[in-house]
Design an enzyme around this catalytic site. Structure first.
Site, PDB file in Angstrom:
ATOM      1  N   GLU A   7      43.472  41.781  47.489  1.00  0.00           N
ATOM      2  CA  GLU A   7      43.790  43.844  46.675  1.00  0.00           C
ATOM      3  C   GLU A   7      43.744  42.475  45.507  1.00  0.00           C
ATOM      4  O   GLU A   7      45.531  42.082  44.519  1.00  0.00           O
ATOM      5  CB  GLU A   7      45.423  43.750  47.222  1.00  0.00           C
ATOM      6  N   CYS A  35      48.682  47.256  38.269  1.00  0.00           N
ATOM      7  CA  CYS A  35      47.293  47.076  38.477  1.00  0.00           C
ATOM      8  C   CYS A  35      46.488  48.610  38.469  1.00  0.00           C
ATOM      9  O   CYS A  35      45.419  48.497  37.797  1.00  0.00           O
ATOM     10  CB  CYS A  35      47.311  46.225  39.876  1.00  0.00           C
TER      11      CYS A  35
HETATM   12  P1  NAD Z   1      47.001  35.429  39.491  1.00  0.00           P
HETATM   13  O1  NAD Z   1      45.697  35.493  40.545  1.00  0.00           O
HETATM   14  O2  NAD Z   1      46.913  34.951  38.639  1.00  0.00           O
HETATM   15  O3  NAD Z   1      48.356  34.754  41.051  1.00  0.00           O
HETATM   16  C1  NAD Z   1      48.389  35.483  41.803  1.00  0.00           C
HETATM   17  C2  NAD Z   1      49.114  34.447  42.862  1.00  0.00           C
HETATM   18  O4  NAD Z   1      47.904  33.674  43.256  1.00  0.00           O
HETATM   19  C3  NAD Z   1      49.869  34.258  42.230  1.00  0.00           C
HETATM   20  O5  NAD Z   1      50.794  33.565  44.278  1.00  0.00           O
HETATM   21  C4  NAD Z   1      49.886  32.717  42.365  1.00  0.00           C
HETATM   22  O6  NAD Z   1      50.709  31.256  42.164  1.00  0.00           O
HETATM   23  C5  NAD Z   1      48.182  32.376  42.689  1.00  0.00           C
HETATM   24  N1  NAD Z   1      47.427  31.118  42.594  1.00  0.00           N
HETATM   25  C6  NAD Z   1      47.284  31.498  41.165  1.00  0.00           C
HETATM   26  N2  NAD Z   1      45.947  31.202  40.688  1.00  0.00           N
HETATM   27  C7  NAD Z   1      45.898  30.214  41.484  1.00  0.00           C
HETATM   28  C8  NAD Z   1      44.007  29.434  42.067  1.00  0.00           C
HETATM   29  N3  NAD Z   1      43.188  28.806  41.260  1.00  0.00           N
HETATM   30  N4  NAD Z   1      44.451  29.294  42.713  1.00  0.00           N
HETATM   31  C9  NAD Z   1      45.442  29.174  44.314  1.00  0.00           C
HETATM   32  N5  NAD Z   1      46.229  30.150  44.420  1.00  0.00           N
HETATM   33  C10 NAD Z   1      46.746  30.579  42.675  1.00  0.00           C
HETATM   34  O7  NAD Z   1      47.201  36.964  39.106  1.00  0.00           O
HETATM   35  P2  NAD Z   1      48.585  37.945  38.581  1.00  0.00           P
HETATM   36  O8  NAD Z   1      48.555  37.374  37.466  1.00  0.00           O
HETATM   37  O9  NAD Z   1      50.257  37.210  39.386  1.00  0.00           O
HETATM   38  O10 NAD Z   1      48.965  38.855  38.736  1.00  0.00           O
HETATM   39  C11 NAD Z   1      48.115  40.102  38.071  1.00  0.00           C
HETATM   40  C12 NAD Z   1      46.522  39.846  38.554  1.00  0.00           C
HETATM   41  O11 NAD Z   1      47.333  40.865  40.056  1.00  0.00           O
HETATM   42  C13 NAD Z   1      46.267  41.261  37.646  1.00  0.00           C
HETATM   43  O12 NAD Z   1      45.020  41.366  37.925  1.00  0.00           O
HETATM   44  C14 NAD Z   1      46.415  42.868  38.352  1.00  0.00           C
HETATM   45  O13 NAD Z   1      45.134  43.882  38.277  1.00  0.00           O
HETATM   46  C15 NAD Z   1      46.647  41.793  39.944  1.00  0.00           C
HETATM   47  N6  NAD Z   1      46.984  43.176  40.640  1.00  0.00           N
HETATM   48  C16 NAD Z   1      46.825  43.896  41.462  1.00  0.00           C
HETATM   49  C17 NAD Z   1      47.497  44.887  43.001  1.00  0.00           C
HETATM   50  C18 NAD Z   1      46.890  45.198  43.741  1.00  0.00           C
HETATM   51  O14 NAD Z   1      47.394  46.175  44.529  1.00  0.00           O
HETATM   52  N7  NAD Z   1      45.177  45.411  43.752  1.00  0.00           N
HETATM   53  C19 NAD Z   1      48.603  44.405  43.063  1.00  0.00           C
HETATM   54  C20 NAD Z   1      48.457  43.418  41.631  1.00  0.00           C
HETATM   55  C21 NAD Z   1      48.290  43.183  40.965  1.00  0.00           C
END
Ligand code: NAD
Length: 444
Positions: free
Chosen positions: A208, A242
């Site tokens: 997602e 998002c």
């Molecule tokens: P992110 O990808 O930075 O982090 C998401 C999760 O991944 C967190 O739990 C984090 O700890 C983990 N993570 C971060 N970097 C990592 C790595 N290198 N290796 C493994 N795990 C890692 O996202 P965010 O900043 O928390 O959220 C914002 C993003 O999420 C935006 O791009 C938004 O569009 C997207 N989003 C999508 C939806 C959807 O339903 N499609 C909903 C909400 C947010």
């Protein structure tokens, strides 16, 4: 998490395969009860994490979680029932059906922007489908993540559902285990890392992700309504959503008018208390998109006219209160503005012209879409919620989530006479070839 804990979850997941509807519903009901009695705790945690207003927590964190859980409880029986499908004439004597079985142990990795519901809603789907679950919530919202851990400890045994707190390193540690499915919500960049890691072990994933969701407004649209909705879409959660409208594509004849309306609405709220931008890094990232970076602190929403896709605000998902807009003259101009970009999570169109709406929906794919409406597609659990291409794959909410978290197992069962067996057994005589020649035209 220790290997022993993981083994405990695996064992529990295999017991869950024998679940009755009542047992599974009982687990969901515990969650419903917790949600009904801990509203204030959720509101408080989100206030502490990024000053999220109570109203927004109610409509975007608590209500979606509670609705999803109640809906799952009341539909679980029909979801769990095997689905009978037709059997072709050639397989006469068989009965065919699909059993939706649990996947096993599911890892849910959630982001910070709707930190409660983006962990809890997938959890509901995973439990409904009979899985044991590990949740890795975001490290950027520690109060909400702690509360999710408390909630899980109060509702479930640790070999049913558990929460692992931490950041990137914790996710990396968890991904060393043989999960049966990984449900990831977050950025496209991290989604690629997760997908690559899972691919080495052939672990299935739901991704997602995000992206730049365009909003098109044509010359026939109701401008007051469109302006209200676009403004709210960028106001909610300080535009860290998002499915927020990321940028606007406006018909040149109405562009100035609608931007004036949006600016007026935004100005009314300048200086009022609202949610924070989550971190200094994101704050700086947003400032770098602006010619006058101090506007980000002063204004509720910064609109930006641009005629180039190479503007910094057009290069990546904005995820904050900055709203660039481009203009177009004819529908074909839209190709150069949208088709060149990745498939977004959402696409919105404001228009009273059904032909134009059809053209937009046919021409530009996206995970979901809104016509004269935005963001609220998220609130209908009859609709699948998910991305496509770079904005992700797989979908959830309601029955879609149950199916996503299950394995659809095909079962064919011989019930009565079996001509097929006699026909298939060697020797393959000329007579049998004639029978097959006859049958091949009747395959349905
Ligand atoms: P992110 O990808 O930075 O982090 C998401 C999760 O991944 C967190 O739990 C984090 O700890 C983990 N993570 C971060 N970097 C990592 C790595 N290198 N290796 C493994 N795990 C890692 O996202 P965010 O900043 O928390 O959220 C914002 C993003 O999420 C935006 O791009 C938004 O569009 C997207 N989003 C999508 C939806 C959807 O339903 N499609 C909903 C909400 C947010």
């Amino acid at each position: 998490m220790t290997p022993q804990q993981f083994a405990g979850l695996k064992e529990r997941a295999s017991i869950f395969r024998h679940d009755s509807v009542t047992l599974r519903a009982a687990r969901l009901k515990k969650l419903v009860q917790w949600l009904e009695t801990h509203e204030d705790d959720v509101v408080f945690a989100l206030q502490r994490d990024f000053n999220k207003p109570k109203f927004e927590t109610l409509i975007s964190e608590i209500m979606p979680s509670l609705n999803e859980a109640r809906y799952a409880v009341s539909h679980l029986k029909s979801w769990m029932k095997p689905t009978c499908v037709r059997t072709p004439l050639t397989l006469m004597g068989h009965k065919s059906y699909v059993r939706h079985e649990n996947r096993g142990v599911v890892l849910i990795i959630s982001p910070w922007n709707y930190p409660f519901q983006l962990a809890v809603v997938p959890l509901i789907s995973a439990i409904a489908a009979g899985n044991a679950v590990v949740i890795k919530p975001s490290e950027l919202t520690p109060h909400t993540s702690d509360l999710i851990k408390k909630m899980v400890e109060q509702c479930f045994y640790s070999n049913e559902v558990c929460v692992e707190l931490g950041g990137k390193e914790k996710t990396e540690e968890l991904l060393e285990y043989d999960f049966d499915h990984v449900f990831f919500t977050g950025s496209t960049a991290v989604g690629k890392i997760i997908a690559a890691k899972c691919a080495t072990r052939l672990i299935s994933t739901t991704l997602e992700l995000g992206g730049k969701s365009p909003t098109i407004v044509d010359e026939t649209a109701n401008l007051n309504e469109a302006a209200d909705k676009i403004f709210w879409g960028k106001y909610l959660n300080r535009a860290q959503t998002c499915v927020a409208p990321d940028y606007l594509i406006l018909h040149e004849s109405i562009a100035e008018k609608i931007i004036e309306k949006i600016d007026t609405l935004a100005a009314k709220h300048d200086g009022q208390n609202k949610g924070y931008i989550i971190s200094e890094r994101h704050h700086q990232r947003l400032k770098d998109m602006l010619d006058t970076p101090e506007d980000l602190n002063k204004k509720t929403l910064v609109t930006l006219k641009t005629d180039s896709l190479s503007h910094p605000a057009m290069k990546e998902e904005i995820f904050g209160p900055v709203l660039p807009y481009l203009t177009y003259r004819t529908a074909t101009d839209l190709n150069a503005l949208i088709s060149v970009k990745e498939k977004p999570l959402s696409l919105y169109v404001f228009s009273k012209n059904p032909k134009f709406v059809d053209f937009v929906l046919n021409q530009f794919p996206s995970g979901g879409a809104g016509v004269n409406s935005l963001i609220v597609q998220f609130g209908n659990h009859h609709l699948p919620f998910g991305g496509v291409g770079q904005s992700g794959n797989g979908a959830y909410h309601g029955k879609h989530g149950f199916i996503e978290m299950s394995h659809a197992r095909a079962v064919i069962q011989q019930n009565y006479f079996s001509i097929l067996r006699k026909l298939l057994m060697p020797p393959y005589s000329d007579f049998k070839i004639k029978v097959i020649e006859l049958f091949k035209n009747y395959i349905s």
